[in-house]
Design an enzyme around this catalytic site. Structure first.
Site, PDB file in Angstrom:
ATOM      1  N   SER A  63      46.189 -30.016 -11.486  1.00 11.48           N
ATOM      2  CA  SER A  63      46.698 -31.389 -11.321  1.00 11.48           C
ATOM      3  C   SER A  63      45.679 -32.381 -10.788  1.00 11.48           C
ATOM      4  CB  SER A  63      47.892 -31.392 -10.372  1.00 11.48           C
ATOM      5  OG  SER A  63      49.049 -31.180 -11.106  1.00 11.48           O
ATOM      6  N   LYS A  66      44.732 -35.102 -13.091  1.00 11.20           N
ATOM      7  CA  LYS A  66      45.614 -36.265 -13.307  1.00 11.20           C
ATOM      8  C   LYS A  66      45.037 -37.552 -12.705  1.00 11.20           C
ATOM      9  CE  LYS A  66      49.680 -33.234 -13.242  1.00 11.20           C
ATOM     10  NZ  LYS A  66      50.848 -32.771 -12.462  1.00 11.20           N
ATOM     11  N   TYR A 191      47.265 -32.293 -22.376  1.00 13.93           N
ATOM     12  CA  TYR A 191      47.492 -32.261 -20.920  1.00 13.93           C
ATOM     13  C   TYR A 191      47.048 -30.906 -20.337  1.00 13.93           C
ATOM     14  CZ  TYR A 191      50.473 -31.418 -16.814  1.00 13.93           C
ATOM     15  OH  TYR A 191      50.952 -31.055 -15.578  1.00 13.93           O
ATOM     16  N   TYR A 243      52.750 -33.610  -4.487  1.00 14.39           N
ATOM     17  CA  TYR A 243      54.090 -33.234  -4.945  1.00 14.39           C
ATOM     18  C   TYR A 243      55.117 -33.725  -3.920  1.00 14.39           C
ATOM     19  CZ  TYR A 243      50.841 -30.071  -7.265  1.00 14.39           C
ATOM     20  OH  TYR A 243      49.775 -29.543  -7.913  1.00 14.39           O
ATOM     21  N   VAL A 261      47.582 -26.742  -8.548  1.00 17.25           N
ATOM     22  CA  VAL A 261      48.070 -25.381  -8.296  1.00 17.25           C
ATOM     23  C   VAL A 261      46.980 -24.312  -8.416  1.00 17.25           C
ATOM     24  CG1 VAL A 261      50.509 -25.790  -8.840  1.00 17.25           C
ATOM     25  CG2 VAL A 261      48.943 -25.101 -10.655  1.00 17.25           C
TER      26      VAL A 261
HETATM   27  N1  GLU Z   1      49.233 -27.580 -15.618  1.00 13.67           N
HETATM   28  C1  GLU Z   1      50.109 -27.435 -14.496  1.00 13.67           C
HETATM   29  C2  GLU Z   1      51.544 -27.635 -14.927  1.00 13.67           C
HETATM   30  O1  GLU Z   1      51.829 -28.507 -15.692  1.00 13.67           O
HETATM   31  C3  GLU Z   1      49.704 -28.403 -13.441  1.00 13.67           C
HETATM   32  C4  GLU Z   1      50.390 -28.091 -12.205  1.00 13.67           C
HETATM   33  C5  GLU Z   1      49.751 -28.629 -10.986  1.00 13.67           C
HETATM   34  O2  GLU Z   1      48.584 -28.396 -10.662  1.00 13.67           O
HETATM   35  O3  GLU Z   1      50.514 -29.325 -10.325  1.00 13.67           O
HETATM   36  O4  GLU Z   1      52.433 -26.934 -14.551  1.00 13.67           O
END
Ligand code: GLU
Length: 307
Positions: A63, A66, A191, A243, A261
């Site tokens: 993530s 992002k 993504y 999160y 994650v």
């Molecule tokens: N590719 C992971 C997902 O979509 C990213 C999760 C993350 O790092 O929050 O579940």
């Protein structure tokens, strides 16, 4: 301040906590990682670097990517981007479907999965090609990290694609609300590819310098964003970067930060430095357990929280 001494002190203090937390196992390719790893890197705006632990071991940035896609989309679409997504903390798990349904397919922010999928979709639409969009994302990351060797791990992205039901559900739901230009499969696949980019804490801390310095890299002098856009990205990192534990991170650490994650966390001390910490075992909210603890110790010892 002797940052090297601070990092080494933290490294010593966290030793008893090795073994706590749990690696992400919902992405099978990530589940086999040795949890007993830890790296902490700092780079100040004059280019001085300080490292402790496994700072040269690459891991899946997940993530954290992002942040870079949001930067690119903001640069292209400016405030029009906010017609498709918001900037409010979600208070829900990163892959929640419920909120997206009752908010008519408009994700709360660019850092929950739905928001990041919209951002990726907007980049594919702009470049009219998913491969081209991914190439732009990867090249941007190489540029801000000043490292042309950075790449992605196809094993991680295909492993995620095989377990993509929830992310595809989010994308399909947004498509049904006309908030996705491309096919859900295409947006989600791209993504996953940017989530599967591999970096270490040295590269990631370097990549944070433009956000610490009002949008311009202080070492290369390249301008990526305006100071105002940069303030906004940092604000969204502070309020939404961890999160549904973003409030807790602001409370204990008090720095704009983003976690993934894969166990990585990046953070910014505006006007001063880029930071990255990594340890694969996660806490209940999906944030690196030791990484969060180490950052908390870092601000306590240095007084570098923004509050
Ligand atoms: N590719 C992971 C997902 O979509 C990213 C999760 C993350 O790092 O929050 O579940």
């Amino acid at each position: 301040m002797d940052y090297q001494a601070v990092l080494e002190e933290i490294y010593k203090e966290i030793q008893p906590h090795f073994g706590e937390g749990k690696v992400a196992d919902y992405i099978p390719a990530l589940s086999s990682i040795d949890p007993r790893q830890f790296g902490f890197s700092i780079i100040t705006q004059d280019g001085s670097t300080y490292n402790v632990g496994d700072t040269q071991t690459d891991f899946s940035i997940q993530s954290i990517s992002k942040l870079f896609t949001f930067t690119l989309a903001l640069d292209i679409y400016s405030r029009d981007l906010y017609t498709r997504l918001g900037v409010e903390p979600s208070g829900n798990p990163f892959n929640s479907l419920v909120q997206l349904e009752y908010e008519q397919g408009k994700p709360r922010n660019p850092f929950i999965n739905a928001g990041a999928i919209v951002v990726t979709d907007s980049l594919i639409a702009h470049y009219q090609d998913d491969y081209k969009a991914f190439e732009v994302i990867l090249n941007f990351i190489r540029d801000v990290a000043d490292d042309n060797t950075i790449s992605f791990d196809p094993e991680v992205s295909s492993s995620e694609m095989e377990h993509a039901h929830r992310n595809l559900a989010l994308a399909n739901l947004m498509k049904s609300f006309n908030n996705l230009d491309n096919e859900p499969n295409q947006a989600v696949q791209t993504y996953f590819k940017h989530c599967a980019i591999s970096m270490n804490t040295q590269k990631l801390s370097r990549a944070m310098l433009y956000l610490a310095n009002g949008g311009t890299d202080p070492l290369s002098n390249k301008k990526y964003l305006t100071p105002q856009q940069t303030r906004r990205i940092n604000a969204v990192m502070l309020t939404c970067g961890h999160y549904d534990a973003s409030g807790e991170f602001a409370f204990h650490v008090g720095l704009p930060g983003k976690s993934g994650v894969g166990g990585g966390i990046v953070a910014v001390v505006p006007g001063k430095m880029g930071i990255s910490v990594w340890s694969p075992a996660l806490n209940h909210y999906g944030n690196s357990h030791l990484g969060t603890l180490a950052l908390q110790k870092f601000v306590e010892k240095t007084g570098l929280s923004i509050f």
